[in-house]
Design a protein around this motif. Structure first.
Motif, PDB file in Angstrom:
ATOM      1  N   ILE A 264      13.547 -52.257 -31.563  1.00 28.83           N
ATOM      2  CA  ILE A 264      13.350 -50.929 -32.172  1.00 28.83           C
ATOM      3  C   ILE A 264      13.418 -49.917 -31.028  1.00 28.83           C
ATOM      4  N   ASP A 265      14.613 -49.620 -30.618  1.00 23.97           N
ATOM      5  CA  ASP A 265      14.864 -48.820 -29.422  1.00 23.97           C
ATOM      6  C   ASP A 265      14.163 -47.460 -29.493  1.00 23.97           C
ATOM      7  N   TYR A 266      14.667 -46.576 -30.346  1.00 20.76           N
ATOM      8  CA  TYR A 266      14.056 -45.249 -30.482  1.00 20.76           C
ATOM      9  C   TYR A 266      13.607 -45.035 -31.931  1.00 20.76           C
ATOM     10  N   GLY A 267      13.183 -46.148 -32.561  1.00 19.84           N
ATOM     11  CA  GLY A 267      13.014 -46.128 -34.007  1.00 19.84           C
ATOM     12  C   GLY A 267      11.725 -45.545 -34.540  1.00 19.84           C
ATOM     13  N   LEU A 268      10.737 -45.258 -33.714  1.00 22.53           N
ATOM     14  CA  LEU A 268       9.467 -44.788 -34.279  1.00 22.53           C
ATOM     15  C   LEU A 268       9.448 -43.269 -34.344  1.00 22.53           C
ATOM     16  N   ARG A 269       9.248 -42.776 -35.547  1.00 25.08           N
ATOM     17  CA  ARG A 269       9.330 -41.336 -35.742  1.00 25.08           C
ATOM     18  C   ARG A 269       8.067 -40.827 -36.413  1.00 25.08           C
ATOM     19  N   ARG A 270       7.732 -39.581 -36.110  1.00 23.07           N
ATOM     20  CA  ARG A 270       6.539 -38.974 -36.688  1.00 23.07           C
ATOM     21  C   ARG A 270       6.787 -37.477 -36.886  1.00 23.07           C
ATOM     22  N   ALA A 271       5.929 -36.841 -37.727  1.00 22.43           N
ATOM     23  CA  ALA A 271       5.937 -35.376 -37.845  1.00 22.43           C
ATOM     24  C   ALA A 271       4.525 -34.885 -37.537  1.00 22.43           C
ATOM     25  N   ALA A 272       4.414 -33.822 -36.738  1.00 19.98           N
ATOM     26  CA  ALA A 272       3.084 -33.309 -36.385  1.00 19.98           C
ATOM     27  C   ALA A 272       2.502 -32.540 -37.562  1.00 19.98           C
ATOM     28  N   LEU A 273       1.231 -32.865 -37.891  1.00 24.53           N
ATOM     29  CA  LEU A 273       0.560 -32.168 -38.996  1.00 24.53           C
ATOM     30  C   LEU A 273      -0.185 -30.937 -38.491  1.00 24.53           C
ATOM     31  N   GLU A 274      -0.511 -30.959 -37.176  1.00 24.67           N
ATOM     32  CA  GLU A 274      -1.205 -29.825 -36.538  1.00 24.67           C
ATOM     33  C   GLU A 274      -0.584 -29.653 -35.166  1.00 24.67           C
ATOM     34  N   ASP A 275      -0.948 -28.578 -34.464  1.00 24.50           N
ATOM     35  CA  ASP A 275      -0.507 -28.441 -33.076  1.00 24.50           C
ATOM     36  C   ASP A 275      -1.236 -29.498 -32.241  1.00 24.50           C
ATOM     37  N   VAL A 276      -0.488 -30.267 -31.454  1.00 25.37           N
ATOM     38  CA  VAL A 276      -1.113 -31.314 -30.636  1.00 25.37           C
ATOM     39  C   VAL A 276      -0.516 -31.264 -29.230  1.00 25.37           C
ATOM     40  N   GLU A 277      -1.385 -31.394 -28.214  1.00 25.12           N
ATOM     41  CA  GLU A 277      -0.882 -31.416 -26.848  1.00 25.12           C
ATOM     42  C   GLU A 277      -0.587 -32.857 -26.421  1.00 25.12           C
ATOM     43  N   VAL A 278       0.628 -33.076 -25.934  1.00 20.05           N
ATOM     44  CA  VAL A 278       1.011 -34.404 -25.431  1.00 20.05           C
ATOM     45  C   VAL A 278       1.730 -34.202 -24.103  1.00 20.05           C
ATOM     46  N   GLY A 279       1.317 -34.923 -23.080  1.00 25.08           N
ATOM     47  CA  GLY A 279       1.981 -34.825 -21.772  1.00 25.08           C
ATOM     48  C   GLY A 279       2.025 -33.394 -21.251  1.00 25.08           C
ATOM     49  N   GLY A 280       0.989 -32.597 -21.562  1.00 28.12           N
ATOM     50  CA  GLY A 280       0.920 -31.232 -21.048  1.00 28.12           C
ATOM     51  C   GLY A 280       1.748 -30.226 -21.840  1.00 28.12           C
ATOM     52  N   ARG A 281       2.386 -30.639 -22.902  1.00 28.77           N
ATOM     53  CA  ARG A 281       3.152 -29.698 -23.735  1.00 28.77           C
ATOM     54  C   ARG A 281       2.587 -29.699 -25.154  1.00 28.77           C
ATOM     55  N   THR A 282       2.853 -28.614 -25.869  1.00 31.85           N
ATOM     56  CA  THR A 282       2.314 -28.547 -27.233  1.00 31.85           C
ATOM     57  C   THR A 282       3.394 -28.859 -28.256  1.00 31.85           C
ATOM     58  N   GLY A 286       4.590 -29.373 -37.945  1.00 33.56           N
ATOM     59  CA  GLY A 286       5.904 -29.306 -38.601  1.00 33.56           C
ATOM     60  C   GLY A 286       7.057 -29.682 -37.679  1.00 33.56           C
ATOM     61  N   GLU A 287       6.769 -30.056 -36.439  1.00 31.02           N
ATOM     62  CA  GLU A 287       7.850 -30.504 -35.543  1.00 31.02           C
ATOM     63  C   GLU A 287       7.948 -32.037 -35.571  1.00 31.02           C
ATOM     64  N   GLY A 288       9.169 -32.523 -35.376  1.00 26.78           N
ATOM     65  CA  GLY A 288       9.420 -33.955 -35.422  1.00 26.78           C
ATOM     66  C   GLY A 288       9.311 -34.603 -34.046  1.00 26.78           C
ATOM     67  N   VAL A 289       8.956 -35.882 -34.034  1.00 27.61           N
ATOM     68  CA  VAL A 289       8.784 -36.622 -32.780  1.00 27.61           C
ATOM     69  C   VAL A 289       9.507 -37.963 -32.884  1.00 27.61           C
ATOM     70  N   VAL A 290      10.229 -38.329 -31.816  1.00 29.80           N
ATOM     71  CA  VAL A 290      10.865 -39.635 -31.757  1.00 29.80           C
ATOM     72  C   VAL A 290      10.276 -40.373 -30.549  1.00 29.80           C
ATOM     73  N   VAL A 291       9.659 -41.516 -30.815  1.00 27.30           N
ATOM     74  CA  VAL A 291       9.046 -42.285 -29.727  1.00 27.30           C
ATOM     75  C   VAL A 291      10.023 -43.396 -29.318  1.00 27.30           C
ATOM     76  N   VAL A 292      10.420 -43.375 -28.055  1.00 27.07           N
ATOM     77  CA  VAL A 292      11.435 -44.320 -27.587  1.00 27.07           C
ATOM     78  C   VAL A 292      10.734 -45.542 -26.980  1.00 27.07           C
ATOM     79  N   LEU A 293      10.545 -46.561 -27.796  1.00 23.07           N
ATOM     80  CA  LEU A 293       9.794 -47.739 -27.337  1.00 23.07           C
ATOM     81  C   LEU A 293      10.483 -48.450 -26.184  1.00 23.07           C
TER      82      LEU A 293
END
Ligand code: HEM
Length: 379
Positions: A264-282, A286-293
């Motif tokens: 599952i190379d880049y197969g995990l996807r999510r949508a943010a329900l609230e503003d969330v800080e990850v790795g120092g960025r917000t 409503g923004e989409g996220v692709v987690v590259v396993l």
């Protein structure tokens, strides 16, 4: 056979924006191990494809009943809890003799048929299907039907309309199976879950949906892990010889192959329900996220010399099965199948080798789940 080299460069910075090929939308790309864990463990990221900003390919309907992989709390937990006990080690260990029997049978057939075969067709596809049948309690006479269904569903060359028909046939079959397990319970997952439906707060359609999810989630991933993992072992003959000589190495080898060849190379996807800080960025609501396993699994801050295959690697905290809320429910069953298969195959067929040059192996670079379309081998 390695993940895209760009991931290495991307890991040098925090999360980055990327544009999706198929709809031109922007998503956040998460390539570092720590950031991947942070996103996957955080309930503020939704798994529901119908949420605003979810990086999904098509216009999607809300998840069908029982499809908890695409649901958020509380429904996710309510449904997952009904079968979680079935995937504990103690219960799964009871399946080990059956899995060994299936593997032995498939290898017997393969050896009886000649001195070469496509290992995807003779091993990687039938093994997980037969194991799921065993788990769910599918009668023997129906197993061929199951194999035909999963082959069509997993075949991207098959016309979409045909795959849809087969998917509905499978669902219809599982619907009847749940009904029959309610009437005549046996010693299997579906009978036990059917007997507890009222207590667990689920209905008939949800149990059918859970059975369908298990069938689909427990098939394509593992079939490809078998294909690409076997190829990787054949490409590393010295490490394979060490593995053959010492069966105690098998569990660590399985973990390393899951890390090194993350299907599952880049197969995990999510949508943010609230503003969330990850790795120092917000990441905004409503923004989409692709987690590259596959990138997280090559993160040099977690794994030493990450591109090297090392079947003896210790403390292997790979993310091949995801992380957090939705972490793979079937991971122990997957490990069991891979361990039994690889410890048996290379012992029983010590001369096994690739029948074509590596460049002629058809890789699944065109597919969502990575691996090989075929693995021509000889012995
Ligand atoms: C090598 C084989 C496998 C791999 C690499 C794999 C990988 C994964 C991953 C990465 C997830 C997380 C999805 C997410 O976070 O959105 C997942 C979830 C899941 N997997 Fe697996 N899987 C494998 C085998 C299996 C098997 C054998 C079964 C069942 C028989 C299974 C059943 C599930 C289920 C039910 C979920 C959903 C869990 C939830 O949403 O709570 N998987 N798998």
């Amino acid at each position: 056979m390695d993940p895209a080299p760009d991931y290495h460069r991307l890991r040098e910075q925090p999360i980055t924006k990327a544009t999706l090929d198929f709809d031109g939308n922007e998503v956040w790309l998460v390539t570092r191990h720590a950031d991947a864990c942070a996103v996957l463990a955080d309930p503020r990221f939704s798994s529901d494809f119908s949420r605003e900003g979810f990086p999904a390919r098509m216009t999607v309907r809300p998840p069908g009943p029982g499809t908890f992989i695409r649901m958020d709390p509380p429904d996710h937990g309510r449904l997952r809890r009904t079968i979680v006990g079935e995937f504990r080690l103690k219960r799964l260990e009871r399946l080990r003799p059956a899995i060994q029997g299936i593997v032995d049978g498939l290898i017997d057939e393969m050896l009886a048929a000649g001195t070469s075969a496509d290992l995807v067709r003779v091993l990687a596809l039938p093994l997980p299907t037969l194991v799921i049948c065993e788990l769910l309690g599918v009668p023997y006479q129906d197993r061929e039907f199951f194999q035909r269904c999963t082959q069509v569903i997993g075949d991207q060359q098959a016309p979409p309309a045909r795959r849809e028909v087969v998917r509905n046939e499978l669902r219809g079959y599982l619907d009847r199976l749940v009904t029959s397990k309610r009437q005549e319970p046996a010693d299997d997952l579906l009978s036990r879950a059917a007997a507890r439906m009222a207590e667990d707060g689920i209905d008939h359609d949800e149990l059918v949906g859970i059975a369908t999810l298990l069938m689909i989630a427990g098939f394509e991933t593992i079939a490809n892990q078998i294909g690409i993992g076997t190829l990787t072992l054949l490409q590393h003959p010295e490490q394979l010889a060490a593995l053959r000589a010492d069966p105690d190495l098998v569990p660590a080898a399985v973990e390393e192959l899951l890390r090194h060849q993350t299907v599952i190379d880049y197969g995990l996807r999510r949508a943010a329900l609230e503003d969330v800080e990850v790795g120092g960025r917000t990441i905004k609501a409503g923004e989409g996220v692709v987690v590259v396993l596959s990138s997280a699994n090559r993160d040099e801050s977690v794994f030493s010399d990450p591109d090297r295959l090392d079947l003896t690697r210790a403390g292997n905290e790979h993310l091949a099965f995801g992380f957090g809320l939705h972490q793979c429910l079937g991971q122990l069953l997957a490990r069991l199948q891979l361990q039994v298969l690889w410890s048996t195959l290379f012992t029983r067929v010590p001369t096994l080798r690739l029948a074509v040059p590596l460049t002629e192996v058809p890789f699944r670079t065109d597919m969502f789940v990575h691996g090989v379309h075929a693995l021509p081998a000889t012995w």
